[in-house]
Scaffold this active site. Sequence first.
Site, mmCIF file in Angstrom:
data_model
loop_
_atom_site.group_PDB
_atom_site.id
_atom_site.type_symbol
_atom_site.label_atom_id
_atom_site.label_comp_id
_atom_site.label_asym_id
_atom_site.label_seq_id
_atom_site.Cartn_x
_atom_site.Cartn_y
_atom_site.Cartn_z
ATOM 1 N N CYS A 69 2.881 -2.125 54.201
ATOM 2 C CA CYS A 69 3.066 -2.313 52.763
ATOM 3 C C CYS A 69 1.685 -2.176 52.118
ATOM 4 O O CYS A 69 0.768 -2.934 52.458
ATOM 5 C CB CYS A 69 3.630 -3.713 52.533
ATOM 6 S SG CYS A 69 3.773 -4.166 50.805
ATOM 7 N N CYS A 179 2.991 4.011 48.547
ATOM 8 C CA CYS A 179 3.849 2.840 48.779
ATOM 9 C C CYS A 179 4.801 3.279 49.875
ATOM 10 O O CYS A 179 5.291 4.423 49.859
ATOM 11 C CB CYS A 179 4.615 2.504 47.498
ATOM 12 S SG CYS A 179 6.025 1.397 47.739
HETATM 13 N N1 DGL Z 1 6.515 -0.985 50.205
HETATM 14 C C1 DGL Z 1 5.536 -1.696 49.506
HETATM 15 C C2 DGL Z 1 4.226 -0.964 49.348
HETATM 16 O O1 DGL Z 1 3.885 -0.159 50.203
HETATM 17 C C3 DGL Z 1 5.920 -2.578 48.352
HETATM 18 C C4 DGL Z 1 6.973 -2.148 47.391
HETATM 19 C C5 DGL Z 1 7.360 -3.327 46.534
HETATM 20 O O2 DGL Z 1 7.887 -4.284 47.111
HETATM 21 O O3 DGL Z 1 7.097 -3.311 45.320
HETATM 22 O O4 DGL Z 1 3.476 -1.193 48.439
#
Ligand code: DGL
Length: 255
Positions: A69, A179
């Site tokens: 993440c 993301c």
């Molecule tokens: N998948 C996550 C990232 O890489 C977060 C997305 C979210 O929960 O807003 O930032």
Amino acid sequence: MIGVLDSGVGGFSVLREIHAHLPDQDITYIGDNAWCPYGNKSYPEIRERTFALSDFLIEQGAEVIVIACNSATIVAIEALRSHYLLPFIGMEPGVKPAAALTKTGTIGVLATEASLRGDKFHHLVARHAQNIRVITQPCPKFVELVEHGILKGPEVDAAIDEYTANMLAADADVLILGCTHYPFLRPALETRLPDHIRFIDTGDAIARRTEQHSLTPSDKPSIKILTTGIPEKIASLLQTLTPKIEATCTPLFLP
Ligand code: DGL
């Protein structure tokens, strides 16, 4: 065992790369779906969740933890590394490869609001994209669509148009998928946007970094998915997003 965590199912885009590189490893993945999205949360909140999930993965025997993440990495990776003894691998928007690839001198960064306002992100740009024009864009709808398993169609196209309009108008030719949810929309982005646009996704690089750690192989490797959300929903999303991965999905109750 390799521990992997994300706010939801976005980290599956990293999980599939880790599993492809390290098929003999047990993997425990936590999707913090009850708290998803992280992108609009405060830093203390994201940090607190990331520590709680890491504590759990360590209790379960993780030898390394991959923060799949970008938002949690930008907010918490330094604090995690100074607090725990085991190695943490984090994700961050691929500014360096994008800066090396652009021909127009303009790149677009698609990421969460939490990632884009982080000091760590600003340092990344200052370090690797000094003479490059960097256009940033938070894309909360992308996360929502992927969490609903919607990867194409009019809603996806409308979100793509909205989020890429400014960067395309500025002649960006490389877009960073900053993301872990966004790689699942890459086929739709490739179809919708002009052919000369290139995309950067760092999932594979993270898997290669994980491979560099000496980890105990498993006799009977398996993938466990734990979610603070609804396991049936996550099992069905796993089928949609990464049909080749076989895993059990169970609930995780954390305060
Ligand atoms: N998948 C996550 C990232 O890489 C977060 C997305 C979210 O929960 O807003 O930032």
